[in-house]
Motif scaffolding. Structure first.
Motif, PDB file in Angstrom:
ATOM      1  N   ALA A 247      77.220  48.197 -15.343  1.00 24.37           N
ATOM      2  CA  ALA A 247      77.145  49.464 -14.245  1.00 24.37           C
ATOM      3  C   ALA A 247      75.869  48.852 -13.226  1.00 24.37           C
ATOM      4  O   ALA A 247      76.060  49.107 -12.012  1.00 24.37           O
ATOM      5  CB  ALA A 247      76.987  50.617 -14.907  1.00 24.37           C
ATOM      6  N   ALA A 248      74.766  48.443 -13.892  1.00 21.68           N
ATOM      7  CA  ALA A 248      73.845  48.155 -13.106  1.00 21.68           C
ATOM      8  C   ALA A 248      74.028  47.086 -12.172  1.00 21.68           C
ATOM      9  O   ALA A 248      73.681  46.896 -11.027  1.00 21.68           O
ATOM     10  CB  ALA A 248      72.527  47.819 -14.053  1.00 21.68           C
ATOM     11  N   ASN A 249      74.942  45.909 -12.683  1.00 24.03           N
ATOM     12  CA  ASN A 249      74.949  44.860 -11.630  1.00 24.03           C
ATOM     13  C   ASN A 249      75.984  45.215 -10.573  1.00 24.03           C
ATOM     14  O   ASN A 249      75.873  44.749  -9.436  1.00 24.03           O
ATOM     15  CB  ASN A 249      76.022  44.019 -12.561  1.00 24.03           C
ATOM     16  N   LEU A 250      76.962  46.354 -10.837  1.00 21.97           N
ATOM     17  CA  LEU A 250      77.925  46.750  -9.740  1.00 21.97           C
ATOM     18  C   LEU A 250      77.038  47.350  -8.851  1.00 21.97           C
ATOM     19  O   LEU A 250      77.220  47.141  -7.488  1.00 21.97           O
ATOM     20  CB  LEU A 250      78.927  47.475 -10.461  1.00 21.97           C
ATOM     21  N   LEU A 251      76.317  48.172  -9.307  1.00 20.93           N
ATOM     22  CA  LEU A 251      75.293  48.828  -8.235  1.00 20.93           C
ATOM     23  C   LEU A 251      74.186  48.053  -7.090  1.00 20.93           C
ATOM     24  O   LEU A 251      74.307  48.355  -6.044  1.00 20.93           O
ATOM     25  CB  LEU A 251      74.457  49.933  -8.958  1.00 20.93           C
ATOM     26  N   VAL A 252      73.776  47.203  -8.109  1.00 22.29           N
ATOM     27  CA  VAL A 252      73.073  46.006  -7.255  1.00 22.29           C
ATOM     28  C   VAL A 252      73.979  45.110  -6.254  1.00 22.29           C
ATOM     29  O   VAL A 252      73.539  45.276  -5.058  1.00 22.29           O
ATOM     30  CB  VAL A 252      72.334  45.071  -8.264  1.00 22.29           C
ATOM     31  N   LYS A 253      75.292  44.817  -6.525  1.00 23.20           N
ATOM     32  CA  LYS A 253      76.028  44.303  -5.718  1.00 23.20           C
ATOM     33  C   LYS A 253      76.581  45.339  -4.688  1.00 23.20           C
ATOM     34  O   LYS A 253      76.962  44.677  -3.410  1.00 23.20           O
ATOM     35  CB  LYS A 253      77.288  43.529  -6.273  1.00 23.20           C
ATOM     36  N   GLY A 254      76.559  46.354  -4.823  1.00 21.87           N
ATOM     37  CA  GLY A 254      76.812  47.401  -3.748  1.00 21.87           C
ATOM     38  C   GLY A 254      75.757  47.867  -3.070  1.00 21.87           C
ATOM     39  O   GLY A 254      75.871  48.746  -2.090  1.00 21.87           O
ATOM     40  N   GLY A 255      74.779  47.378  -3.241  1.00 20.30           N
ATOM     41  CA  GLY A 255      73.579  47.639  -2.325  1.00 20.30           C
ATOM     42  C   GLY A 255      72.364  48.287  -2.722  1.00 20.30           C
ATOM     43  O   GLY A 255      71.473  48.540  -2.233  1.00 20.30           O
ATOM     44  N   LYS A 257      68.738  49.464  -3.742  1.00 22.35           N
ATOM     45  CA  LYS A 257      67.387  49.016  -3.532  1.00 22.35           C
ATOM     46  C   LYS A 257      66.408  49.471  -4.388  1.00 22.35           C
ATOM     47  O   LYS A 257      66.256  50.632  -4.670  1.00 22.35           O
ATOM     48  CB  LYS A 257      67.080  49.638  -2.087  1.00 22.35           C
ATOM     49  N   PRO A 258      65.894  48.320  -5.160  1.00 24.00           N
ATOM     50  CA  PRO A 258      64.832  48.939  -6.123  1.00 24.00           C
ATOM     51  C   PRO A 258      63.638  49.763  -5.644  1.00 24.00           C
ATOM     52  O   PRO A 258      63.308  49.156  -4.392  1.00 24.00           O
ATOM     53  CB  PRO A 258      64.408  47.511  -6.811  1.00 24.00           C
ATOM     54  N   ALA A 302      56.171  55.402   0.146  1.00 18.83           N
ATOM     55  CA  ALA A 302      56.323  54.593   1.329  1.00 18.83           C
ATOM     56  C   ALA A 302      57.503  54.030   1.493  1.00 18.83           C
ATOM     57  O   ALA A 302      58.165  53.653   2.423  1.00 18.83           O
ATOM     58  CB  ALA A 302      55.087  53.230   1.166  1.00 18.83           C
ATOM     59  N   ALA A 303      58.249  53.553   0.414  1.00 18.07           N
ATOM     60  CA  ALA A 303      59.465  52.792   0.265  1.00 18.07           C
ATOM     61  C   ALA A 303      60.622  53.948   0.913  1.00 18.07           C
ATOM     62  O   ALA A 303      61.416  53.615   1.726  1.00 18.07           O
ATOM     63  CB  ALA A 303      59.895  52.615  -1.078  1.00 18.07           C
ATOM     64  N   ALA A 324      70.359  61.590   2.585  1.00 20.31           N
ATOM     65  CA  ALA A 324      70.773  60.508   1.469  1.00 20.31           C
ATOM     66  C   ALA A 324      70.212  59.344   2.066  1.00 20.31           C
ATOM     67  O   ALA A 324      70.344  58.708   2.997  1.00 20.31           O
ATOM     68  CB  ALA A 324      72.245  60.758   1.685  1.00 20.31           C
ATOM     69  N   LEU A 325      69.211  58.467   0.946  1.00 22.86           N
ATOM     70  CA  LEU A 325      68.698  57.365   1.029  1.00 22.86           C
ATOM     71  C   LEU A 325      69.661  56.254   0.803  1.00 22.86           C
ATOM     72  O   LEU A 325      70.926  56.646   0.147  1.00 22.86           O
ATOM     73  CB  LEU A 325      67.677  57.276   0.185  1.00 22.86           C
ATOM     74  N   PRO A 326      69.489  54.869   1.190  1.00 22.34           N
ATOM     75  CA  PRO A 326      70.475  53.865   0.810  1.00 22.34           C
ATOM     76  C   PRO A 326      71.242  53.901  -0.533  1.00 22.34           C
ATOM     77  O   PRO A 326      72.344  53.565  -0.348  1.00 22.34           O
ATOM     78  CB  PRO A 326      69.584  52.608   1.124  1.00 22.34           C
ATOM     79  N   ASN A 327      70.319  54.251  -1.615  1.00 20.39           N
ATOM     80  CA  ASN A 327      70.945  54.331  -2.855  1.00 20.39           C
ATOM     81  C   ASN A 327      71.970  55.340  -3.135  1.00 20.39           C
ATOM     82  O   ASN A 327      72.816  55.017  -4.296  1.00 20.39           O
ATOM     83  CB  ASN A 327      70.157  54.393  -4.076  1.00 20.39           C
ATOM     84  N   HIS A 328      72.205  56.505  -2.501  1.00 23.33           N
ATOM     85  CA  HIS A 328      73.231  57.331  -2.400  1.00 23.33           C
ATOM     86  C   HIS A 328      74.676  56.408  -1.747  1.00 23.33           C
ATOM     87  O   HIS A 328      75.465  56.797  -2.641  1.00 23.33           O
ATOM     88  CB  HIS A 328      73.118  58.503  -1.401  1.00 23.33           C
ATOM     89  N   TYR A 329      74.368  55.627  -1.096  1.00 16.89           N
ATOM     90  CA  TYR A 329      75.672  55.096  -0.492  1.00 16.89           C
ATOM     91  C   TYR A 329      75.878  53.919  -1.425  1.00 16.89           C
ATOM     92  O   TYR A 329      77.139  53.597  -1.838  1.00 16.89           O
ATOM     93  CB  TYR A 329      75.218  54.548   0.923  1.00 16.89           C
TER      94      TYR A 329
END
Length: 431
Positions: A247-255, A257-258, A302-303, A324-329
């Motif tokens: 699931a983490a790998n899919l989210l990372v490939k979906g954009g 942002k740590p 800051a991020a 909604a920040l980038p990780n929502h998307y």
């Protein structure tokens, strides 16, 4: 549950649109499919025996599919073994075509997602699972987000589905509504079996082909599943570590942002232009210049302060508002539903000790399918194009509704409430 779920399509309702909430998306274990017949195929009927139209259509599709599958490199032996005697599953076809009669209000959906029992289990799991710190370090996805996905998709692995994925994909492909997608997933499932990584008997999932504890469809399994526990198998069914890392790998490939958040609840000023919802994505200072402020009164990290954010009003002007920040998307690459992404984020916040939204969810009446369709018909009749009158209140319908609301000098929040339905029907003469 992508989530086609696409490039990152996965999960429960693969290919689902961004719609108004229609109930929790947690995987449900349905009845097991009928076992595949092992006897040789029945002899062809005599010329005097009519062939039922459905059987003829299925046989025609299956013969054509075999040609396409072999052209993509699948062997005749594999196809003979795995498709011998396979029949469409009528339950799968019925579920695929089922449109809920009533659309659950988002507040009710969120309350169903964030039960006290689920929060307690999630908080216990975040402390018990020793691999979580290493997983967070490798992928940059917080454990609470992954636990929320796990909870939503399979009740922490307890409800994974027991449908034969090959038969489900055969059923959906032969039915034809989503043929190209289903054939792609069927070929992926057959490749998984052919690789020896997972057997046909192990390839179980939801009626829509979503598999394992984090509900991956076959194409997503092949491209994004991870062997995190190091046993040489990508076991999203039996390994908590593999399932959550996948699931983490899919989210990372979906954009993903740590270090960036997923969303923050905000308060809107009097006279705010609600038509900005689902519109521009600007940094928080841009929104602050328009009177938008964080509901909790805290400063932005800051991020987050440097990240583009879009305004969402999941329950319209009367309910909580969020930037909604980038990780929502990124979450929506798992399942393209605003309500699903909100459920994941809010549940994750609760796992980490956060509180519910400050603004209460409004008390609403569920909209019937006929009312949703009538509203779309009314919008079209009034000159605002919502797309097909299918009862799905997606982005096109919300856009048309905002335009109509602006024309009537109403708050243009794009939210289809029972009051909006009544107003639309009255103006269009549908009463």
């Amino acid at each position: 549950m992508a989530m086609d779920r696409r490039v990152f399509l996965v999960l429960l309702l693969a290919g689902c649109a961004d719609t108004s909430p229609q109930g929790p998306l947690t995987a449900i274990t349905p009845p097991s499919p009928a076992p595949r017949p092992q006897a040789p195929a029945a002899p062809a009927p005599s010329p005097t025996t009519p062939v039922p139209a459905g059987e003829l259509a299925f046989d025609t599709w299956l013969a054509d599919f075999r040609v396409r599958a072999q052209a993509q490199g699948l062997s005749p032996q594999l196809l003979d073994r795995e498709l011998a005697g396979v029949t469409p599953d009528p339950k799968v076809i019925s579920l695929d075509g089922r449109q809920p009669e009533f659309s659950k209000p988002v507040g009710d959906y969120i309350k169903g997602v964030i039960s006290e029992d689920r929060v307690a289990v999630g908080r216990r799991k975040r402390d018990e699972l020793a691999f979580l710190p290493q997983l967070e370090s490798r992928y940059g996805v917080p454990r609470d987000i992954l636990l929320a996905v796990w909870a939503m998709e399979s009740a922490f692995g307890q409800l994974q589905g027991n449908f034969d994925v090959v038969r489900s994909m055969v059923s959906l492909a032969a039915d034809g509504r989503r043929r190209a997608w289903a054939e792609g997933e069927l070929i992926a499932a057959l490749r998984i079996i052919d690789s020896g990584e997972v057997s046909r008997a192990q390839l179980k999932g939801s009626w829509a082909g979503a598999m394992g504890q984090t509900q991956f469809i076959p194409t997503s399994y092949r491209s994004m599943a991870v062997d995190f526990d190091g046993d040489g198998r990508r076991d999203i069914w039996g390994s908590n570590a593999d399932a959550l890392a996948s699931a983490a790998n899919l989210l990372v490939k979906g954009g993903w942002k740590p270090g960036v958040g997923w969303a923050k609840e905000v308060i809107l000023p009097a006279g705010f232009d609600y038509s900005l919802a689902e519109g521009p994505r600007e940094v928080p200072s841009w929104w602050e210049a328009r009177g938008v402020r964080r509901a909790d009164g805290l400063p932005w990290t800051a991020a987050d302060a440097a990240a583009p954010a879009g305004l969402i009003l999941p329950a319209g002007a009367a309910g909580p508002a969020f930037l909604a920040l980038p990780n929502h998307y990124a979450i929506r690459k798992y399942n393209n539903s605003t309500s699903y992404a909100l459920g994941i984020g809010l549940l994750a916040d609760r796992f980490g000790g956060g509180e519910p939204p400050i603004t209460a969810w409004p008390v609403e009446t569920p909209l019937s399918l006929s009312d949703r369709m009538a509203a779309q018909i009314a919008l079209a009749r009034l000159g605002f194009n919502p797309g097909p009158a299918d009862g799905v209140v997606g982005a096109g319908t919300r856009k048309a509704l905002r335009e109509w609301q602006q024309s009537r000098q109403l708050p243009a929040d794009g939210y289809m409430s029972s009051d909006m339905v009544a107003r639309l029907k009255a103006q269009a003469g549908l009463q």
